[in-house]
Design a protein around this motif. Sequence first.
Motif, PDB file in Angstrom:
ATOM      1  N   PHE A   1       1.801   4.017   5.536  1.00  0.00           N
ATOM      2  CA  PHE A   1       0.771   4.925   6.043  1.00  0.00           C
ATOM      3  C   PHE A   1       1.375   6.106   6.802  1.00  0.00           C
ATOM      4  O   PHE A   1       0.725   6.706   7.648  1.00  0.00           O
TER       5      PHE A   1
ATOM      6  N   PHE B   1       0.815  -1.216   0.000  1.00  0.00           N
ATOM      7  CA  PHE B   1       0.000   0.000   0.000  1.00  0.00           C
ATOM      8  C   PHE B   1       0.849   1.267   0.000  1.00  0.00           C
ATOM      9  O   PHE B   1       0.323   2.377  -0.043  1.00  0.00           O
TER      10      PHE B   1
ATOM     11  N   GLU C   1       1.875   8.990   5.977  1.00  0.00           N
ATOM     12  CA  GLU C   1       1.237  10.286   5.726  1.00  0.00           C
ATOM     13  C   GLU C   1      -0.040  10.486   6.527  1.00  0.00           C
ATOM     14  O   GLU C   1      -0.619  11.588   6.557  1.00  0.00           O
ATOM     15  N   ILE C   2      -0.494   9.437   7.206  1.00  0.00           N
ATOM     16  CA  ILE C   2      -1.759   9.487   7.936  1.00  0.00           C
ATOM     17  C   ILE C   2      -1.631  10.357   9.185  1.00  0.00           C
ATOM     18  O   ILE C   2      -0.629  10.300   9.915  1.00  0.00           O
TER      19      ILE C   2
ATOM     20  N   THR D   1      -9.569   9.296   7.320  1.00  0.00           N
ATOM     21  CA  THR D   1      -9.473   8.760   8.675  1.00  0.00           C
ATOM     22  C   THR D   1     -10.844   8.441   9.245  1.00  0.00           C
ATOM     23  O   THR D   1     -11.025   7.458   9.976  1.00  0.00           O
TER      24      THR D   1
ATOM     25  N   ASP E   1       2.888   2.756  10.179  1.00  0.00           N
ATOM     26  CA  ASP E   1       3.106   1.478   9.493  1.00  0.00           C
ATOM     27  C   ASP E   1       3.133   0.318  10.486  1.00  0.00           C
ATOM     28  O   ASP E   1       2.572  -0.752  10.237  1.00  0.00           O
TER      29      ASP E   1
ATOM     30  N   LEU F   1      -7.969  -0.697   6.080  1.00  0.00           N
ATOM     31  CA  LEU F   1      -6.760   0.072   5.772  1.00  0.00           C
ATOM     32  C   LEU F   1      -6.899   0.817   4.449  1.00  0.00           C
ATOM     33  O   LEU F   1      -6.350   1.919   4.290  1.00  0.00           O
ATOM     34  N   ILE F   2      -7.602   0.234   3.502  1.00  0.00           N
ATOM     35  CA  ILE F   2      -7.873   0.932   2.246  1.00  0.00           C
ATOM     36  C   ILE F   2      -8.686   2.194   2.535  1.00  0.00           C
ATOM     37  O   ILE F   2      -8.440   3.262   1.954  1.00  0.00           O
TER      38      ILE F   2
ATOM     39  N   ALA G   1      -0.348  -0.315  11.623  1.00  0.00           N
ATOM     40  CA  ALA G   1      -1.127  -0.970  10.570  1.00  0.00           C
ATOM     41  C   ALA G   1      -0.847  -2.473  10.531  1.00  0.00           C
ATOM     42  O   ALA G   1      -1.770  -3.290  10.379  1.00  0.00           O
TER      43      ALA G   1
ATOM     44  N   LYS H   1      -6.556   5.001   3.851  1.00  0.00           N
ATOM     45  CA  LYS H   1      -5.839   5.734   2.800  1.00  0.00           C
ATOM     46  C   LYS H   1      -6.680   6.885   2.248  1.00  0.00           C
ATOM     47  O   LYS H   1      -6.150   7.881   1.758  1.00  0.00           O
ATOM     48  N   GLN H   2      -7.993   6.739   2.320  1.00  0.00           N
ATOM     49  CA  GLN H   2      -8.885   7.755   1.767  1.00  0.00           C
ATOM     50  C   GLN H   2      -9.283   8.813   2.794  1.00  0.00           C
ATOM     51  O   GLN H   2      -9.278  10.000   2.509  1.00  0.00           O
TER      52      GLN H   2
END
Length: 336
Positions: free
Chosen positions: A118, A115, A120-121, A231, A134, A224-225, A137, A228-229
Motif C-alpha cells: 500500500f 495485494f 502508493e496510498i 481512501t 504496509d 483494505l480492498i 495495514a 486500494k480504490q
Amino acid sequence: MLILFILLFFLLAFGLTYFMRVYALKKNIIDNPNERSSHSVPTPRGGGVAVVLSYLIGLVVLLYLDQISTYFALTLMSAGFIIALLGFLDDRGHINSMLRLAIHFLVAMGVVVGFGGFSEITVFNGVELGFFADIIAVLFLVWLLNLYNFMDGINGIASVEAITSTLSMAVIYLVLNKIVDEKSLILLAACVFGFLLWNFPKAKIFMGDACSGFLGLILGILALIALKQDTALFCAWLICLGVFIVDATFTLIRRIFSGYKMYDAHRSHTYQILSRKLNSHTPVTLGIAAVNILWLFPVAYFVATQNYAYPELGILIAYFPLIILAIIFKAGNQNA
C-alpha cells in the motif's frame, strides 16, 4: 436469483448452527462463565463455524458463477480459513497466545504482500506514507482480528456489527457503482444472520474464536480492498466499524496505562459495563444496531459520496460521541 442465493445461504448457516450446537453439546465444548464473561450460564460455543463454512461455500459458488473476481475470492478463502481453523483449535484446546499472535501476523503480512502493498496510498489530501502504509495495514488487520474477539462478549453483538457494517458498505458500493464484489458483503450478512437467530436475544450457542477472528479478518480485508480504490471508501469502513474500534481501542489503551496486561481477562468494555447496568444484553445489542444504522452509516455515506478533500475528518466526527460514551461509562476501569 440474488434473493434466492442469499436465502439459500441464510438457511444453510441456520441449519449448520443447529448441527454445531448438537456437536458442541456432545463433545462438551462449553463456555463456562469466568471473570471476563458477561453471561452466567454455561453455554455451548463454536456455533460460528457454521458462518465460516457457509460463507466459504458461498464464495466458491460465486466464483464458479463468475460473480466474483478470482483473486478476491481466493484471498478471502485462504486467509479466512487459516484464521478460522486456528480459532477452532483454540476453542477445542488452548493455543499459546504468542503462537496465535505470530500466526495472525503471518496471515496479515501474506494478505498485504498479496495485494502488492500500500506504499502508493496517500492520506490527508496528498501525504505519502510509503512503506509505513504496509506496516499500518498489517497492524490494522491483526488489531481488527483480535478486537473482534474482545468485543464478542454479549448476545448478538458481533453478528449485529458484521451485518450492519457489510450491508451499509454494500449500499455505498451500489450507489457509487464501484467495481467491487458487493455480493460477497451481502452473502456474509446472510450467513451471519443465520447464526444470529441462535445467539440473540437468548444465546443457545456462542460464536467462538473460530468465527469472531474470521469476521474481524474478513472485514479488515474488505476494508483494505476499499483502500486500494479510494481512501474515502476505507474511511467509510472505519466509520461503519466505529463502535467496535472505539470501544476496544479506548479500553485497551486505558487498561495498559493502568498497568494491566493486554490479554488480562476483564469485563470493562463499554458494552459490558452497559449490559451490567441494564441487567440485559438485548438493549445494548439493539442500541449498537441503532447507532450503526442511524449515526455511523449516514456519516460513512456522506464521507464516501461527497468527495471531501479530507475524508479522514469524517472518522473523527463519527468517533467523537463514541469516545464520549466510553469516557462517561469509564471503559477500561476494572471497577466500573
